[in-house]
Design an enzyme around this catalytic site. Structure first.
Site, PDB file in Angstrom:
ATOM      1  CG  HIS A   1      -5.981  -2.282   8.994  1.00 30.51           C
ATOM      2  ND1 HIS A   1      -6.062  -0.945   9.317  1.00 30.51           N
ATOM      3  CD2 HIS A   1      -4.672  -2.597   9.170  1.00 30.51           C
ATOM      4  CE1 HIS A   1      -4.887  -0.497   9.663  1.00 30.51           C
ATOM      5  NE2 HIS A   1      -4.015  -1.476   9.592  1.00 30.51           N
TER       6      HIS A   1
ATOM      7  CG  ASP B   1      -0.308  -0.492   2.496  1.00 28.23           C
ATOM      8  OD1 ASP B   1       0.938  -0.477   2.577  1.00 28.23           O
ATOM      9  OD2 ASP B   1      -1.028  -0.871   3.424  1.00 28.23           O
TER      10      ASP B   1
HETATM   11  P1  PGA Z   1       2.130  -1.354  12.648  1.00 29.94           P
HETATM   12  O1  PGA Z   1       0.949  -1.337  11.601  1.00 29.94           O
HETATM   13  O2  PGA Z   1       3.073  -2.420  12.199  1.00 29.94           O
HETATM   14  O3  PGA Z   1       2.720   0.002  12.599  1.00 29.94           O
HETATM   15  O4  PGA Z   1       1.518  -1.684  13.987  1.00 29.94           O
HETATM   16  C1  PGA Z   1       0.395  -2.530  11.176  1.00 29.94           C
HETATM   17  C2  PGA Z   1      -0.820  -2.264  10.342  1.00 29.94           C
HETATM   18  O5  PGA Z   1      -1.526  -1.270  10.579  1.00 29.94           O
HETATM   19  O6  PGA Z   1      -1.083  -3.065   9.430  1.00 29.94           O
END
Ligand code: PGA
Length: 241
Positions: free
Chosen positions: A138, A67
């Site tokens: 998510h 993304d």
């Molecule tokens: P993070 O994000 O690794 O910064 O906790 C993971 C995500 O939102 O998919």
């Protein structure tokens, strides 16, 4: 589904890096699906160490990221292209031409989604797709919804996701409220998926995804339908399993 509960973030990162390194040793032409966020940083650090030690090479590896924020270009320190360069690509022997991240500055969003789906298709199935997980379940930026989306699309980010990601941005700077994201279909197309989770904040999302019902309200629950998923978490994230 294989589940590893590790003692610490360090051990989680080591486990993931060893699996990815083994894949690269078996096939130097591997396709890797990569993720951003704080979770995979330790894994990337270990892969950099192994690359510097001559144990693995990225020379012929191709990558595809999940993304990118809509509106952020490669020079913005919070863009995912910048993150990938900074946390992995600049430190290993990869050819950046073989790395793919959606173009956050694309003026025609729909055309960019189509282009990215073509990139995903032309690369073929990723050998390993790395995933983090949001506190709301998510994966990539596929937020809780009433349906699973298949292709790359522009997703409106939920307030909880924007709040969680605020920590990466300068004080007063706004987190973009939309992003390009690979769809659930693109993610599920990988041959193997490694889901990483650390910290207590992720414990409920991990439990709901792995032991709850499969529902687009918890996007990561779709992984229950994939034949080759490895979940690696530290003990805080895995405390309900
Ligand atoms: P993070 O994000 O690794 O910064 O906790 C993971 C995500 O939102 O998919």
């Amino acid at each position: 589904m294989i589940i590893y509960k590790e003692e610490s973030y360090e051990k989680m990162s080591e486990r993931a890096a060893e699996i990815i390194a083994s894949q690269l040793m078996m096939n130097e032409y591997s396709i890797l699906g990569l993720a951003t966020g704080s979770t995979p940083v330790g894994t990337y650090k270990k892969l950099i160490e192994m690359n510097k030690a001559g144990k693995i090479s990225f020379k012929n590896v191709k990558t595809v990221n999940l993304d990118e924020y809509h509106g952020l270009g490669p020079d913005h320190p919070c863009s995912y292209r910048f993150f990938m360069n900074d946390n992995l690509f600049n430190h290993v022997d990869i050819d950046k031409k073989n790395t793919n991240v959606p173009d956050g500055l694309a003026s025609d969003g729909e055309a960019e989604c189509k282009r990215y789906d073509e990139v995903i298709k032309s690369l073929g199935r990723a050998d390993i797709q790395i995933l983090g997980i949001g506190e709301n379940g998510h994966i990539a930026f596929n937020e809780p919804s009433d349906h699973f989306s298949v292709g790359t699309h522009i997703e409106n980010l939920t307030q909880s996701t924007m709040d969680a990601n605020k920590r990466f941005f300068e004080d007063g700077e706004k987190v973009p409220n939309s992003a390009f994201t690979m769809g659930i279909g693109g993610i599920m197309n990988a041959k193997c998926i490694i889901l990483l989770a650390n910290g207590e904040k992720k414990a409920k999302a991990v439990k709901d995804s792995i032991t709850g019902k499969v529902t687009p309200q918890v996007p990561a629950s779709v992984l229950q339908l994939h034949p080759n998923v490895i979940v690696i978490g530290d003990k805080d994230a895995m405390k309900f399993l």
